[in-house]
Design a protein around this motif. Structure first.
Motif, short mmCIF file in Angstrom:
data_model
loop_
_atom_site.label_atom_id
_atom_site.label_comp_id
_atom_site.label_asym_id
_atom_site.label_seq_id
_atom_site.Cartn_x
_atom_site.Cartn_y
_atom_site.Cartn_z
N ASP A 1 36.65 43.44 42.69
CA ASP A 1 37.91 42.69 44.38
C ASP A 1 38.74 43.68 44.88
OD1 ASP A 1 39.79 42.05 41.95
OD2 ASP A 1 38.93 40.19 42.47
N ALA A 2 39.26 44.62 43.83
CA ALA A 2 41.11 45.17 43.97
C ALA A 2 42.30 44.42 43.89
CB ALA A 2 40.80 46.36 45.26
N THR A 3 42.04 43.50 42.98
CA THR A 3 42.53 42.15 42.97
C THR A 3 43.45 41.77 42.48
OG1 THR A 3 42.58 41.55 45.27
CG2 THR A 3 43.84 39.80 44.03
N THR A 4 42.16 41.48 41.18
CA THR A 4 42.58 40.65 39.94
C THR A 4 42.94 41.94 38.72
OG1 THR A 4 40.83 39.46 40.33
CG2 THR A 4 41.12 39.28 38.05
N PRO A 5 44.00 41.36 37.78
CA PRO A 5 44.14 42.64 36.94
C PRO A 5 43.48 43.09 36.02
CG PRO A 5 45.90 41.28 37.26
CD PRO A 5 44.74 40.85 38.31
N VAL A 6 43.02 44.19 35.62
CA VAL A 6 41.89 44.64 34.77
C VAL A 6 42.01 43.84 33.20
CG1 VAL A 6 41.22 46.22 33.46
CG2 VAL A 6 41.63 46.63 35.59
N GLU A 7 42.86 43.74 32.80
CA GLU A 7 43.32 42.10 31.66
C GLU A 7 42.81 41.45 31.51
OE1 GLU A 7 46.60 45.51 31.50
OE2 GLU A 7 45.55 43.99 33.16
N ILE B 1 41.25 49.40 26.99
CA ILE B 1 41.49 47.91 27.27
C ILE B 1 41.07 47.57 26.23
CG2 ILE B 1 42.92 45.99 28.25
CD1 ILE B 1 42.98 47.77 30.48
N ALA B 2 39.68 46.96 26.43
CA ALA B 2 39.20 46.20 25.51
C ALA B 2 38.91 46.75 23.91
CB ALA B 2 37.20 46.39 26.45
N ASP B 3 38.97 48.46 24.26
CA ASP B 3 38.41 48.69 23.09
C ASP B 3 39.68 48.65 22.29
OD1 ASP B 3 35.77 49.49 22.85
OD2 ASP B 3 36.12 51.67 23.78
N PHE B 4 41.02 49.27 23.11
CA PHE B 4 42.21 48.87 22.32
C PHE B 4 42.80 47.23 21.64
CE2 PHE B 4 47.15 48.08 22.75
CZ PHE B 4 47.64 49.19 21.92
N ARG B 5 41.94 46.15 22.83
CA ARG B 5 42.37 44.68 21.82
C ARG B 5 41.27 43.90 21.28
NH1 ARG B 5 47.86 43.52 23.85
NH2 ARG B 5 48.24 44.12 25.88
#
Length: 340
Positions: free
Chosen positions: A127-133, A167-171
């Motif tokens: 959606d080009a709006t919501t942060p990936v995190e 990010i998912a792998d890191f978290r």
């Protein structure tokens, strides 16, 4: 039917996925409940276990039909659905990738599907709006609660998918295990970045549009009408040239054009599980016929040649003679040819 592992997971899925956007007549061109059940039953008898739907398909009817069809043996089926698209006009929070819409949409899908869990939840599109995190944390929360088993992403730029899984792998959150994209002999642009990314990140690819809305069956060559407008990329001169070659190959192999088009996507050098959809049982049986043969290399070469695309910058630049000779000594070209 053979089975594949779904990307970086241990989930076993059939080598074809049944797309159920045609389940329901609300959009004016689908199958009624009786025909939808015949499609479902035909796919199951062929060994298929992988089903794909979405919260908005036929205004929820697709999910409702599937919920009834799989109820007797829920755990056998690998059920995939999607969230993102709006399902209430005039309310901004009833659409998008954000956490509120994610949880609301999944809870409503679970009710329509008459199940406690979804095997694979797709982010339907970015959606080009919501942060990936926010997206990845929300999806991981659903997995932690047992409402969803695996997550995938559809119709999203490669750099966003790469960022999300990093990010998912890191978290320590649940990463995407699959990528859903349009991919066919007429639409090969995913070969620039999306497919190499999927290979590098070990994502299974579930291409939609393998027959390009029917264009690769040759029906427009025969002058038939369809839902694809005349100005579409699927009906331009190049597309018609590609469709004619598909028809030629099919005639020489003694199979149908649809089977050739689907098998071209299946015979890539990475995990590809094409989504096949149909409005009639006969159409589905035709698609299932692709499992009975493989396209020989010489015919694959013809299809590759007639449908080839420019990879664009930086790929073409890095593969150019001047760059590869003075900078890499041909290394980039060798690596790219190996990967593709």
């Amino acid at each position: 039917m053979h089975y594949r592992l779904l990307g970086r997971s241990g989930l076993r899925v059939s080598e074809l996925c049944l797309g159920t956007m045609t389940f329901g007549t609300e959009w004016g061109w689908g199958a009624d409940k009786q025909e939808s059940y015949r499609l479902f039953e035909t796919f199951g008898k062929a060994g298929g276990n992988f089903l794909d739907t979405a919260n908005r398909y036929t205004e929820g009817t697709s999910e409702r039909f599937l919920g009834e069809f799989i109820e007797a043996d829920r755990d056998h089926w690998v059920l995939a659905t999607k969230y993102t698209l709006k399902d209430r006009n005039g309310d901004l929070n009833f659409a998008g990738n954000h956490r509120k819409n994610l949880f609301r949409s999944v809870q409503e899908s679970l009710k329509r599907l008459k199940t406690d869990y979804i095997d694979l939840l797709w982010v339907h599109m970015w959606d080009a709006t919501t942060p990936v995190e926010e997206v990845m944390r929300g999806l991981d929360d659903l997995v932690s609660r047992g409402m969803v088993h695996y997550v995938g992403i559809s119709d999203t730029p490669a750099w966003i998918v790469s960022q999300a899984n990093t990010i998912a792998d890191f978290r320590g959150w649940s990463p995407f295990v699959a990528l859903q994209i349009e991919y066919s002999l007429i639409q090969r642009t995913p070969e620039r970045d999306l497919l190499p990314m999927a290979r590098a990140l070990d994502l299974a690819v579930t291409p939609w549009g393998a027959i390009a809305g029917g264009a690769l069956t040759g029906k427009y060559l025969r002058g038939e009408n369809g839902r694809v407008p005349t100005h579409s990329i699927r009906r331009n001169d190049k597309s018609m040239t590609i469709a004619q070659e598909v028809v030629n190959v099919a005639q020489e192999l003694g199979v149908t054009p649809a089977q050739v088009a689907i098998n071209w996507t299946r015979q890539r050098d990475q995990v590809m599980v094409p989504i096949v959809g149909a409005r009639t049982t006969q159409q589905l049986l035709d698609s299932l016929g692709c499992l009975e043969f493989s396209i020989p290399p010489e015919y694959l070469g013809r299809l590759q040649e007639v449908s080839k695309i420019e990879l664009g910058f930086p790929h073409d630049f890095l593969r150019s003679d001047g760059v590869k000779d003075v900078t890499f000594g041909g290394l980039y070209n060798q690596l790219h040819n190996h990967r593709s």
